[in-house]
Design a protein around this motif. Structure first.
Motif, PDB file in Angstrom:
ATOM      1  N   ASP A 270       0.724  -1.139   0.137  1.00  0.00           N
ATOM      2  CA  ASP A 270       0.077   0.059  -0.157  1.00  0.00           C
ATOM      3  C   ASP A 270       0.859   1.152   0.048  1.00  0.00           C
ATOM      4  O   ASP A 270       2.055   1.325   0.698  1.00  0.00           O
ATOM      5  N   PHE A 271       0.461   2.222  -0.818  1.00  0.00           N
ATOM      6  CA  PHE A 271       1.302   3.455  -1.003  1.00  0.00           C
ATOM      7  C   PHE A 271       0.136   4.470  -0.745  1.00  0.00           C
ATOM      8  O   PHE A 271      -0.858   4.531  -1.135  1.00  0.00           O
ATOM      9  N   ASP A 272       0.734   5.559   0.055  1.00  0.00           N
ATOM     10  CA  ASP A 272      -0.322   6.874   0.391  1.00  0.00           C
ATOM     11  C   ASP A 272       0.223   7.875  -0.770  1.00  0.00           C
ATOM     12  O   ASP A 272       1.219   7.968  -1.292  1.00  0.00           O
ATOM     13  N   VAL A 273      -1.224   8.316  -1.335  1.00  0.00           N
ATOM     14  CA  VAL A 273      -1.010   9.472  -2.326  1.00  0.00           C
ATOM     15  C   VAL A 273      -1.544  10.758  -1.780  1.00  0.00           C
ATOM     16  O   VAL A 273      -2.956  10.802  -1.150  1.00  0.00           O
ATOM     17  N   GLN A 274      -1.046  11.670  -1.833  1.00  0.00           N
ATOM     18  CA  GLN A 274      -1.663  13.005  -1.557  1.00  0.00           C
ATOM     19  C   GLN A 274      -2.452  13.663  -2.652  1.00  0.00           C
ATOM     20  O   GLN A 274      -2.021  13.667  -3.658  1.00  0.00           O
ATOM     21  N   ALA A 275      -3.850  14.053  -2.211  1.00  0.00           N
ATOM     22  CA  ALA A 275      -4.564  14.705  -2.986  1.00  0.00           C
ATOM     23  C   ALA A 275      -5.140  15.952  -2.391  1.00  0.00           C
ATOM     24  O   ALA A 275      -6.086  15.627  -1.818  1.00  0.00           O
ATOM     25  N   GLY A 276      -4.501  17.226  -2.637  1.00  0.00           N
ATOM     26  CA  GLY A 276      -5.036  18.341  -1.806  1.00  0.00           C
ATOM     27  C   GLY A 276      -4.695  18.544  -0.406  1.00  0.00           C
ATOM     28  O   GLY A 276      -3.464  17.915  -0.041  1.00  0.00           O
ATOM     29  N   ASP A 277      -5.704  18.573   0.505  1.00  0.00           N
ATOM     30  CA  ASP A 277      -5.203  18.251   1.860  1.00  0.00           C
ATOM     31  C   ASP A 277      -5.694  16.882   2.312  1.00  0.00           C
ATOM     32  O   ASP A 277      -5.493  16.562   3.569  1.00  0.00           O
ATOM     33  N   ALA A 278      -6.277  16.265   1.425  1.00  0.00           N
ATOM     34  CA  ALA A 278      -6.197  14.732   2.004  1.00  0.00           C
ATOM     35  C   ALA A 278      -5.451  13.886   1.311  1.00  0.00           C
ATOM     36  O   ALA A 278      -4.951  13.919   0.273  1.00  0.00           O
ATOM     37  N   SER A 279      -5.221  12.444   1.816  1.00  0.00           N
ATOM     38  CA  SER A 279      -4.626  11.461   1.091  1.00  0.00           C
ATOM     39  C   SER A 279      -5.126  10.210   1.209  1.00  0.00           C
ATOM     40  O   SER A 279      -6.266   9.900   1.902  1.00  0.00           O
ATOM     41  N   HIS A 280      -4.930   9.386   0.239  1.00  0.00           N
ATOM     42  CA  HIS A 280      -5.741   8.094   0.018  1.00  0.00           C
ATOM     43  C   HIS A 280      -4.667   6.954  -0.227  1.00  0.00           C
ATOM     44  O   HIS A 280      -3.488   7.300  -0.556  1.00  0.00           O
ATOM     45  N   THR A 281      -4.956   5.775  -0.101  1.00  0.00           N
ATOM     46  CA  THR A 281      -4.030   4.532  -0.106  1.00  0.00           C
ATOM     47  C   THR A 281      -4.426   3.941  -1.520  1.00  0.00           C
ATOM     48  O   THR A 281      -5.497   3.783  -2.049  1.00  0.00           O
ATOM     49  N   VAL A 282      -3.211   3.602  -2.367  1.00  0.00           N
ATOM     50  CA  VAL A 282      -3.387   2.926  -3.627  1.00  0.00           C
ATOM     51  C   VAL A 282      -2.559   1.585  -3.234  1.00  0.00           C
ATOM     52  O   VAL A 282      -1.408   1.612  -2.666  1.00  0.00           O
ATOM     53  N   THR A 283      -3.243   0.394  -3.743  1.00  0.00           N
ATOM     54  CA  THR A 283      -2.177  -0.849  -3.507  1.00  0.00           C
ATOM     55  C   THR A 283      -1.803  -1.310  -4.829  1.00  0.00           C
ATOM     56  O   THR A 283      -2.745  -1.257  -5.765  1.00  0.00           O
ATOM     57  N   VAL A 284      -0.781  -1.382  -4.872  1.00  0.00           N
ATOM     58  CA  VAL A 284       0.005  -1.901  -6.194  1.00  0.00           C
ATOM     59  C   VAL A 284       0.769  -3.192  -6.038  1.00  0.00           C
ATOM     60  O   VAL A 284       1.398  -3.611  -4.925  1.00  0.00           O
ATOM     61  N   ALA A 285       0.606  -4.044  -6.886  1.00  0.00           N
ATOM     62  CA  ALA A 285       1.124  -5.454  -7.022  1.00  0.00           C
ATOM     63  C   ALA A 285       2.037  -5.628  -8.168  1.00  0.00           C
ATOM     64  O   ALA A 285       1.876  -4.849  -9.340  1.00  0.00           O
TER      65      ALA A 285
END
Length: 402
Positions: free
Chosen positions: A54-69
């Motif tokens: 799982d990798f964190d990605v910043q988007a504006g003031d929030a962040s979300h998690t992206v799962t990469v395989a």
């Protein structure tokens, strides 16, 4: 910070690290180097041909998690004996400087983390650098699809499923009649279904001296093989796959559990349910409709589909005869399923199967305005869904007098 605080792999190694099929053992997780005052874990990097992170990605003031395989490398570093650890600021600054030279896109950063990706020749390499002064953790994933490596069935394998090449099978356990429990995801709920029939169980362990596959790699390989058999995946998580399929007219349930150094396969071949020995005759259908207003038919469809099988033709022929003998009779054709699987999926399947029967009747010469179709999915059972016979009885098409 100075760039020479970092040990670079070199241009040739960098290009090779992104494009070659596996990372070399005992080295840094390319393309990231290491700080000279830190030493890698003595066991070397954790390498997997296919694993996710799982990798964190910043988007504006929030962040979300992206799962990469994909191809996976993880390596931890600690300060060399007798050296002072660097501050997190110095560690992160050094790695960010190196990443800038590599053309990386930093997607998230804070005092202890730098995460992002490098895109080169269409290949995405995702990275994560975590530090807490006395420890640096590096994770690199080269994004790619899993490789299907499951062998053809042989030896102690179950007759429809092979095995991971790095694993050997133990002695199978066979029972003529036994039971197993299978997990089923019904919409947002998880349920357990007990299934009875002939049981086949086999355990696999890694061959001596070979690297165990990740659970993700194991599960994806078996899921691909099950889908190729036309199976319906009933439940999946990191270590489990439960599925149901039909083969040569027999319903087969499969459970696959893994924990890298162990793979357990459990199979139940359900005893086929015979609703009736003979095709129901038009006269018997008429009697049931006059008495009860509805009658259940057990019409064979392709597994998990709305396609009528050739052996459904005699049943359809009797319904055609019924409607031709009673020219004023109008029917609603209504589909029903058991409760295994998603409610919405089963509802749609029951609707499609009812519509297929209507289409077959119209093709046989019955006026379309005498017919309608509906599907109720699992909502109107006539038997207990906890038993194989009950589930088979619930998978039906009903003629309902209008």
């Amino acid at each position: 910070m100075k760039a020479n605080h970092l040990l670079y792999c070199g241009a040739a190694v960098l290009c090779g690290a992104i494009l070659t099929p596996a990372f070399a053992a005992g080295r840094d997780c390319a393309p990231l180097g290491s700080l000279p005052s830190y030493v890698a874990d003595s066991s070397g990097p954790e390498l997997r041909d296919y694993q996710s992170a799982d990798f964190d990605v910043q988007a504006g003031d929030a962040s979300h998690t992206v799962t990469v395989a994909g191809r996976y490398c993880k390596l931890d570093y600690t300060p060399k004996d007798g050296t002072e650890p660097l501050s997190d600021l110095e560690i992160q600054s050094n790695y960010r400087e190196q990443l800038g030279k590599l053309g990386a896109q930093v997607l998230f950063s804070d005092d202890r983390n730098t995460e992002g990706k490098i895109v080169r020749n269409g290949q995405e390499t995702w990275f994560k650098i975590y530090s807490q002064e006395t420890e640096i953790d590096i994770t690199v994933v080269v994004k790619q699809p899993p490789k299907q490596v499951l062998t053809a069935p042989s030896g102690n394998d179950y007759r429809l499923l092979g095995h991971m090449p790095n694993y050997t099978a133990g002695t199978p356990e066979k029972r003529n009649f036994d039971k197993l429990e299978f997990d089923v995801k019904n919409s947002d709920e998880q349920d357990t279904v007990e299934v009875q029939g002939a049981r086949y169980s086999v355990n696999y362990s890694p061959r001596d001296g070979v690297q165990a596959n990740s659970d993700l790699d194991i599960q994806e390989n078996y899921r691909t093989a099950l889908k190729a058999l036309g199976a319906q995946l009933l439940f999946t998580d990191e270590r489990n796959t439960d599925a149901r399929l039909e083969h040569d007219g027999q319903t087969i349930w499969v459970r696959i559990y893994s924990q890298e150094t162990e793979i357990d396969i459990g199979v139940i071949e359900e005893k086929a349910f015979q609703a009736t020995i003979q095709t129901p005759q038009a006269s018997a259908l008429k009697t049931a409709l006059d008495k009860d207003g509805h009658v259940a038919l057990y019409i064979n469809f392709d597994f998990d589909k709305a396609t009528l099988r050739p052996d459904a033709a005699p049943v359809i022929a009797q319904v055609v005869a019924l409607l031709k003998d009673a020219p004023t009779l109008k029917l609603s054709i209504e589909g029903h399923t058991d409760n295994v699987g998603s409610h919405d999926y089963n509802l749609k399947l029951s609707q499609d199967r009812a519509a297929s029967v209507v289409a077959a009747l119209v093709k046989a010469g019955i006026a379309a305005d005498r017919l309608s179709s509906a599907g109720h999915g699992p909502d109107q059972p006539i038997a207990d869904n906890k038993t194989g016979e009950g589930r088979a009885r619930n998978r039906r098409v009903e003629l309902v007098k209008r």
